[in-house]
Scaffold this motif. Structure first.
Motif, PDB file in Angstrom:
ATOM      1  N   THR A 108       0.896  -1.210  -0.009  1.00 54.43           N
ATOM      2  CA  THR A 108      -0.042   0.063  -0.014  1.00 54.43           C
ATOM      3  C   THR A 108       0.974   1.261   0.093  1.00 54.43           C
ATOM      4  O   THR A 108       0.574   2.216  -0.627  1.00 54.43           O
ATOM      5  CB  THR A 108      -0.919   0.065   1.217  1.00 54.43           C
ATOM      6  N   THR A 109       1.579   1.427   0.798  1.00 57.97           N
ATOM      7  CA  THR A 109       2.639   2.544   0.966  1.00 57.97           C
ATOM      8  C   THR A 109       3.502   2.570  -0.607  1.00 57.97           C
ATOM      9  O   THR A 109       3.834   3.778  -0.811  1.00 57.97           O
ATOM     10  CB  THR A 109       3.911   2.428   2.088  1.00 57.97           C
ATOM     11  N   GLY A 110       3.685   1.606  -1.239  1.00 56.41           N
ATOM     12  CA  GLY A 110       4.418   1.597  -2.430  1.00 56.41           C
ATOM     13  C   GLY A 110       3.378   2.331  -3.303  1.00 56.41           C
ATOM     14  O   GLY A 110       4.264   2.812  -4.406  1.00 56.41           O
ATOM     15  N   LEU A 111       2.367   2.274  -3.374  1.00 53.69           N
ATOM     16  CA  LEU A 111       1.342   3.010  -4.206  1.00 53.69           C
ATOM     17  C   LEU A 111       1.450   4.673  -4.096  1.00 53.69           C
ATOM     18  O   LEU A 111       1.253   5.312  -5.072  1.00 53.69           O
ATOM     19  CB  LEU A 111       0.024   2.679  -3.780  1.00 53.69           C
ATOM     20  N   PHE A 112       2.157   5.090  -3.031  1.00 49.97           N
ATOM     21  CA  PHE A 112       2.203   6.620  -2.898  1.00 49.97           C
ATOM     22  C   PHE A 112       3.828   6.950  -3.244  1.00 49.97           C
ATOM     23  O   PHE A 112       4.137   8.115  -2.616  1.00 49.97           O
ATOM     24  CB  PHE A 112       1.819   6.914  -1.431  1.00 49.97           C
ATOM     25  N   ASN A 113       4.773   5.839  -3.279  1.00 48.69           N
ATOM     26  CA  ASN A 113       6.214   6.325  -3.291  1.00 48.69           C
ATOM     27  C   ASN A 113       6.675   6.989  -4.269  1.00 48.69           C
ATOM     28  O   ASN A 113       6.001   6.881  -5.546  1.00 48.69           O
ATOM     29  CB  ASN A 113       6.900   5.221  -2.848  1.00 48.69           C
ATOM     30  N   SER A 114       7.853   7.223  -4.268  1.00 53.43           N
ATOM     31  CA  SER A 114       8.231   7.944  -5.644  1.00 53.43           C
ATOM     32  C   SER A 114       9.915   7.967  -5.175  1.00 53.43           C
ATOM     33  O   SER A 114      10.464   8.237  -4.142  1.00 53.43           O
ATOM     34  CB  SER A 114       8.013   9.412  -5.635  1.00 53.43           C
ATOM     35  N   ASP A 115      10.616   8.018  -6.412  1.00 56.39           N
ATOM     36  CA  ASP A 115      12.145   8.194  -6.207  1.00 56.39           C
ATOM     37  C   ASP A 115      12.597   9.514  -6.529  1.00 56.39           C
ATOM     38  O   ASP A 115      13.891   9.832  -6.646  1.00 56.39           O
ATOM     39  CB  ASP A 115      12.919   7.048  -6.928  1.00 56.39           C
ATOM     40  N   ASP A 116      11.712  10.304  -6.826  1.00 47.97           N
ATOM     41  CA  ASP A 116      11.784  11.755  -7.347  1.00 47.97           C
ATOM     42  C   ASP A 116      12.864  11.883  -8.583  1.00 47.97           C
ATOM     43  O   ASP A 116      13.358  12.978  -8.885  1.00 47.97           O
ATOM     44  CB  ASP A 116      12.436  12.797  -5.906  1.00 47.97           C
ATOM     45  N   LEU A 117      12.618  10.738  -9.391  1.00 48.18           N
ATOM     46  CA  LEU A 117      13.419  10.910 -10.496  1.00 48.18           C
ATOM     47  C   LEU A 117      12.874  10.220 -11.756  1.00 48.18           C
ATOM     48  O   LEU A 117      12.284  10.797 -12.467  1.00 48.18           O
ATOM     49  CB  LEU A 117      14.981  10.352 -10.334  1.00 48.18           C
ATOM     50  N   MET A 118      12.807   8.787 -11.551  1.00 50.78           N
ATOM     51  CA  MET A 118      12.584   7.921 -12.596  1.00 50.78           C
ATOM     52  C   MET A 118      11.007   7.385 -12.491  1.00 50.78           C
ATOM     53  O   MET A 118      10.407   6.853 -13.330  1.00 50.78           O
ATOM     54  CB  MET A 118      13.335   7.081 -12.762  1.00 50.78           C
ATOM     55  N   PRO A 122       1.552   5.118  -8.408  1.00 48.16           N
ATOM     56  CA  PRO A 122       0.120   5.668  -9.089  1.00 48.16           C
ATOM     57  C   PRO A 122      -0.516   6.621  -8.467  1.00 48.16           C
ATOM     58  O   PRO A 122      -1.507   7.631  -8.913  1.00 48.16           O
ATOM     59  CB  PRO A 122      -0.708   4.407  -9.117  1.00 48.16           C
ATOM     60  N   PHE A 123      -0.651   6.774  -7.055  1.00 53.01           N
ATOM     61  CA  PHE A 123      -1.098   7.649  -6.145  1.00 53.01           C
ATOM     62  C   PHE A 123      -0.365   8.636  -5.463  1.00 53.01           C
ATOM     63  O   PHE A 123      -0.768   9.211  -4.389  1.00 53.01           O
ATOM     64  CB  PHE A 123      -2.085   6.882  -4.955  1.00 53.01           C
ATOM     65  N   HIS A 124       0.768   8.792  -5.898  1.00 55.41           N
ATOM     66  CA  HIS A 124       1.665   9.789  -5.471  1.00 55.41           C
ATOM     67  C   HIS A 124       1.445  11.170  -5.437  1.00 55.41           C
ATOM     68  O   HIS A 124       1.721  11.954  -4.640  1.00 55.41           O
ATOM     69  CB  HIS A 124       3.019   9.498  -5.986  1.00 55.41           C
ATOM     70  N   ASP A 133       5.940  11.588   1.501  1.00 57.64           N
ATOM     71  CA  ASP A 133       7.410  11.606   2.154  1.00 57.64           C
ATOM     72  C   ASP A 133       7.221  10.540   3.309  1.00 57.64           C
ATOM     73  O   ASP A 133       8.158   9.598   3.410  1.00 57.64           O
ATOM     74  CB  ASP A 133       8.003  12.877   2.804  1.00 57.64           C
ATOM     75  N   ARG A 134       6.085  10.613   4.241  1.00 58.11           N
ATOM     76  CA  ARG A 134       6.061   9.488   5.414  1.00 58.11           C
ATOM     77  C   ARG A 134       5.746   8.329   4.741  1.00 58.11           C
ATOM     78  O   ARG A 134       6.339   7.116   5.322  1.00 58.11           O
ATOM     79  CB  ARG A 134       4.801  10.034   6.040  1.00 58.11           C
ATOM     80  N   PHE A 135       4.904   8.051   3.542  1.00 57.28           N
ATOM     81  CA  PHE A 135       4.728   6.883   2.978  1.00 57.28           C
ATOM     82  C   PHE A 135       5.893   6.175   2.585  1.00 57.28           C
ATOM     83  O   PHE A 135       6.180   5.116   2.530  1.00 57.28           O
ATOM     84  CB  PHE A 135       3.674   6.837   2.133  1.00 57.28           C
ATOM     85  N   ILE A 142       9.665  -0.480   6.574  1.00 56.50           N
ATOM     86  CA  ILE A 142       8.704  -1.879   6.608  1.00 56.50           C
ATOM     87  C   ILE A 142       9.474  -2.925   5.819  1.00 56.50           C
ATOM     88  O   ILE A 142       9.423  -3.984   6.282  1.00 56.50           O
ATOM     89  CB  ILE A 142       7.364  -1.519   5.806  1.00 56.50           C
ATOM     90  N   PHE A 143      10.174  -2.657   4.786  1.00 57.07           N
ATOM     91  CA  PHE A 143      11.048  -3.609   4.163  1.00 57.07           C
ATOM     92  C   PHE A 143      11.907  -4.422   5.100  1.00 57.07           C
ATOM     93  O   PHE A 143      11.965  -5.687   4.906  1.00 57.07           O
ATOM     94  CB  PHE A 143      11.809  -2.920   2.924  1.00 57.07           C
TER      95      PHE A 143
END
Length: 214
Positions: A108-118, A122-124, A133-135, A142-143
């Motif tokens: 779920t947190t991955g749906l909001f994640n971003s590497d700010d580059l590439m 989908p819900f970022h 940023d928290r997600f 969590i990993f």
């Protein structure tokens, strides 16, 4: 056919093993699109398994294998649990819940994640940057927690398999046989997974897109 673990529970178990492994390898090798879709697979499998824990075959239901904290405490202190009990032992039942929860949070947190580059989940762009940023931070730590529990799970299974001579791997392959009533049909679980997957697809299609400034 009398089995301990029905076809869907076994299939979900091994598909999750492959999907989580694929998530890890694809992240390490920077195959971010593969990482994204394998994360979707984890999410669909976990949500379906949680629902299956309420409507699935008897030994796949949480009500069958989740013991009270008191029973778990006594079991960990060496008190034998009901020898006629089929399925997970008291500690194993709670480990299933913890792993499912961690997998659900990770996906779920991955749906909001971003590497700010590439890559953007989908819900970022659906939330303020402070929340994303928290997600993102949660997705990272969590990993490591999940990795620890997976390692502990493997060690526990091997301990029971080789030291206590309790076959835990075999039933998760062929189902086992303890004379329990017939399992729920796999088509019901497949239908649930398809509906959940389609719901995720629709949600992603309608997710907010990044604003473009010219």
């Amino acid at each position: 056919m009398a089995v301990t673990w029905d076809s869907w529970t076994r299939l979900t178990h091994w598909l999750l093993v492959l999907a989580v492994l694929l998530c890890w390898i694809s992240y390490e090798e920077d195959y971010l699109q593969v990482h994204q879709y394998s994360g979707y697979l984890v999410l669909v499998l976990v949500v379906t398994r949680i629902l299956w824990g309420f409507v699935g075959s008897i030994h796949s239901r949480f009500s069958d294998f989740v013991a009270s904290p008191r029973v778990v405490f006594h079991y960990l202190r060496g008190r034998k649990h009901n020898a006629s009990q089929v399925g997970h032992n008291p500690a194993g039942g709670w480990s299933v819940l913890v792993l499912l929860l961690l997998l659900l949070l990770q996906a779920t947190t991955g749906l909001f994640n971003s590497d700010d580059l590439m890559f953007d989940g989908p819900f970022h762009h659906a939330l303020d940057s402070s929340w994303t940023d928290r997600f993102g931070a949660m997705h990272e730590w969590i990993f490591w927690v999940l990795s620890g529990f997976i390692g502990l799970h493997i060690v526990a299974v091997l301990f029971h398999q080789w030291v206590k001579r309790e076959d835990l791997i075999g039933p998760m392959v062929h189902g086992g046989s303890h004379g329990v009533r017939s399992p729920r049909p796999i088509w019901l679980a497949l239908l649930m997974a398809i509906v959940i997957g389609f719901g995720l697809y629709v949600a992603i299609q309608y997710a907010p897109k990044p604003q473009v400034f010219w």
